[in-house]
Design a protein around this motif. Sequence first.
Motif, PDB file in Angstrom:
ATOM      1  N   UNK A 103       0.861  -1.174   0.000  1.00  0.00           N
ATOM      2  CA  UNK A 103       0.000   0.000   0.000  1.00  0.00           C
ATOM      3  C   UNK A 103       0.900   1.227   0.000  1.00  0.00           C
ATOM      4  N   UNK A 104       0.786   2.034  -1.039  1.00  0.00           N
ATOM      5  CA  UNK A 104       1.547   3.276  -1.115  1.00  0.00           C
ATOM      6  C   UNK A 104       0.611   4.386  -0.681  1.00  0.00           C
ATOM      7  N   UNK A 105       0.905   4.951   0.475  1.00  0.00           N
ATOM      8  CA  UNK A 105       0.021   5.946   1.068  1.00  0.00           C
ATOM      9  C   UNK A 105       0.744   7.274   1.285  1.00  0.00           C
ATOM     10  N   UNK A 106       1.810   7.469   0.561  1.00  0.00           N
ATOM     11  CA  UNK A 106       2.554   8.712   0.683  1.00  0.00           C
ATOM     12  C   UNK A 106       2.026   9.764  -0.264  1.00  0.00           C
ATOM     13  N   UNK A 107       2.551  10.947  -0.143  1.00  0.00           N
ATOM     14  CA  UNK A 107       2.184  12.060  -1.021  1.00  0.00           C
ATOM     15  C   UNK A 107       3.036  12.055  -2.275  1.00  0.00           C
ATOM     16  N   UNK A 108       3.353  13.252  -2.747  1.00  0.00           N
ATOM     17  CA  UNK A 108       4.090  13.394  -4.010  1.00  0.00           C
ATOM     18  C   UNK A 108       5.437  12.696  -3.995  1.00  0.00           C
ATOM     19  N   UNK A 122      -0.852  11.287 -12.873  1.00  0.00           N
ATOM     20  CA  UNK A 122      -0.979  12.516 -13.626  1.00  0.00           C
ATOM     21  C   UNK A 122      -1.343  13.637 -12.683  1.00  0.00           C
ATOM     22  N   UNK A 123      -1.795  14.755 -13.227  1.00  0.00           N
ATOM     23  CA  UNK A 123      -2.144  15.887 -12.364  1.00  0.00           C
ATOM     24  C   UNK A 123      -3.305  15.592 -11.425  1.00  0.00           C
ATOM     25  N   UNK A 124      -4.119  14.602 -11.758  1.00  0.00           N
ATOM     26  CA  UNK A 124      -5.242  14.219 -10.899  1.00  0.00           C
ATOM     27  C   UNK A 124      -4.945  12.996 -10.053  1.00  0.00           C
ATOM     28  N   UNK A 125      -3.680  12.596  -9.998  1.00  0.00           N
ATOM     29  CA  UNK A 125      -3.281  11.470  -9.171  1.00  0.00           C
ATOM     30  C   UNK A 125      -3.187  10.164  -9.925  1.00  0.00           C
ATOM     31  N   UNK A 126      -2.925   9.119  -9.186  1.00  0.00           N
ATOM     32  CA  UNK A 126      -2.822   7.773  -9.726  1.00  0.00           C
ATOM     33  C   UNK A 126      -4.224   7.218  -9.922  1.00  0.00           C
ATOM     34  N   UNK A 127      -4.455   6.575 -11.051  1.00  0.00           N
ATOM     35  CA  UNK A 127      -5.750   5.947 -11.296  1.00  0.00           C
ATOM     36  C   UNK A 127      -5.884   4.692 -10.439  1.00  0.00           C
ATOM     37  N   UNK A 128      -6.954   4.664  -9.660  1.00  0.00           N
ATOM     38  CA  UNK A 128      -7.255   3.504  -8.831  1.00  0.00           C
ATOM     39  C   UNK A 128      -8.750   3.224  -8.927  1.00  0.00           C
ATOM     40  N   UNK A 129      -9.155   2.049  -8.465  1.00  0.00           N
ATOM     41  CA  UNK A 129     -10.583   1.810  -8.340  1.00  0.00           C
ATOM     42  C   UNK A 129     -11.038   2.332  -6.979  1.00  0.00           C
ATOM     43  N   UNK A 130     -12.269   2.093  -6.616  1.00  0.00           N
ATOM     44  CA  UNK A 130     -12.796   2.672  -5.372  1.00  0.00           C
ATOM     45  C   UNK A 130     -12.158   2.108  -4.119  1.00  0.00           C
ATOM     46  N   UNK A 138      -2.267  -6.512  -6.363  1.00  0.00           N
ATOM     47  CA  UNK A 138      -1.888  -6.462  -4.956  1.00  0.00           C
ATOM     48  C   UNK A 138      -1.135  -5.194  -4.564  1.00  0.00           C
ATOM     49  N   UNK A 139      -1.188  -4.174  -5.424  1.00  0.00           N
ATOM     50  CA  UNK A 139      -0.622  -2.869  -5.083  1.00  0.00           C
ATOM     51  C   UNK A 139      -1.766  -1.862  -5.014  1.00  0.00           C
ATOM     52  N   UNK A 140      -1.833  -1.153  -3.894  1.00  0.00           N
ATOM     53  CA  UNK A 140      -2.870  -0.159  -3.647  1.00  0.00           C
ATOM     54  C   UNK A 140      -2.215   1.209  -3.495  1.00  0.00           C
ATOM     55  N   UNK A 141      -2.898   2.237  -3.970  1.00  0.00           N
ATOM     56  CA  UNK A 141      -2.447   3.614  -3.778  1.00  0.00           C
ATOM     57  C   UNK A 141      -3.614   4.375  -3.153  1.00  0.00           C
ATOM     58  N   UNK A 146      -3.226   9.431  -4.576  1.00  0.00           N
ATOM     59  CA  UNK A 146      -4.396   9.082  -5.383  1.00  0.00           C
ATOM     60  C   UNK A 146      -5.280  10.299  -5.654  1.00  0.00           C
ATOM     61  N   UNK A 147      -5.328  11.228  -4.709  1.00  0.00           N
ATOM     62  CA  UNK A 147      -6.185  12.415  -4.839  1.00  0.00           C
ATOM     63  C   UNK A 147      -5.430  13.668  -4.403  1.00  0.00           C
ATOM     64  N   UNK A 148      -4.445  14.090  -5.180  1.00  0.00           N
ATOM     65  CA  UNK A 148      -3.636  15.231  -4.738  1.00  0.00           C
ATOM     66  C   UNK A 148      -4.399  16.550  -4.682  1.00  0.00           C
ATOM     67  N   UNK A 149      -5.432  16.675  -5.476  1.00  0.00           N
ATOM     68  CA  UNK A 149      -6.181  17.926  -5.533  1.00  0.00           C
ATOM     69  C   UNK A 149      -7.412  17.932  -4.626  1.00  0.00           C
ATOM     70  N   UNK A 150      -7.705  16.808  -4.013  1.00  0.00           N
ATOM     71  CA  UNK A 150      -8.867  16.701  -3.134  1.00  0.00           C
ATOM     72  C   UNK A 150      -8.503  15.951  -1.865  1.00  0.00           C
TER      73      UNK A 150
END
Length: 185
Positions: A103-108, A122-130, A138-141, A146-150
């Motif tokens: 699980x990658x739970x860090x920021x930039x 990208x500018x809106x973060x890493x694409x993930x599912x819900x 087996x890798x989660x972000x 995942x949501x740098x702007x929100x």
Amino acid sequence: MSSTIVIGDGPAGLSAALFLAKNDHHVTVYGGDETAMHWAHLHNYLGVPDTGGSAFQAVARKQVTDMGADMVEETVTAVRVDGDRFAVSTEGTGADASADYLIIAGGKTATSLAESLGIEGGPNGVDTDRDGRTGVDRVYVVGRLAKPNRSQAIISAGAGASAALDILSREAGDDVHDWDSPPKD
């Protein structure tokens, strides 16, 4: 028992670690307690009185270690696939550790770690599912990556919990509901 490495010790990473550890999953959290939470003040975190971010972090880190998760006060410098596991190297000791899930739970600063596994952002973060799942099994972000702007603490904590429940459900082969009952008198 399955194992998970969590990179990042803010609300998303600690929430994921807490849910996994309390369900007998081996968890190692990497982070130096340098999260942006130390510059935050919580006014709208459900169930938590008006509190400073540093006080929140102290309580959250204690909850996680009390449940049995390991906290490693080092920065992860590299991640890689190692057979059917994920391995990390750290800045301090350079020691390697591996786990079944990551699980990658860090920021930039964690962007390069995700990219090294082929996970693009990208500018809106890493694409993930819900549930925070990425295109790499087996890798989660979760969290700010995942949501740098929100980004918001309670949203990040919920994302971490969702990733943890997905891992627990996957391991159980069925949906897992994390429900604590009050003690009987």
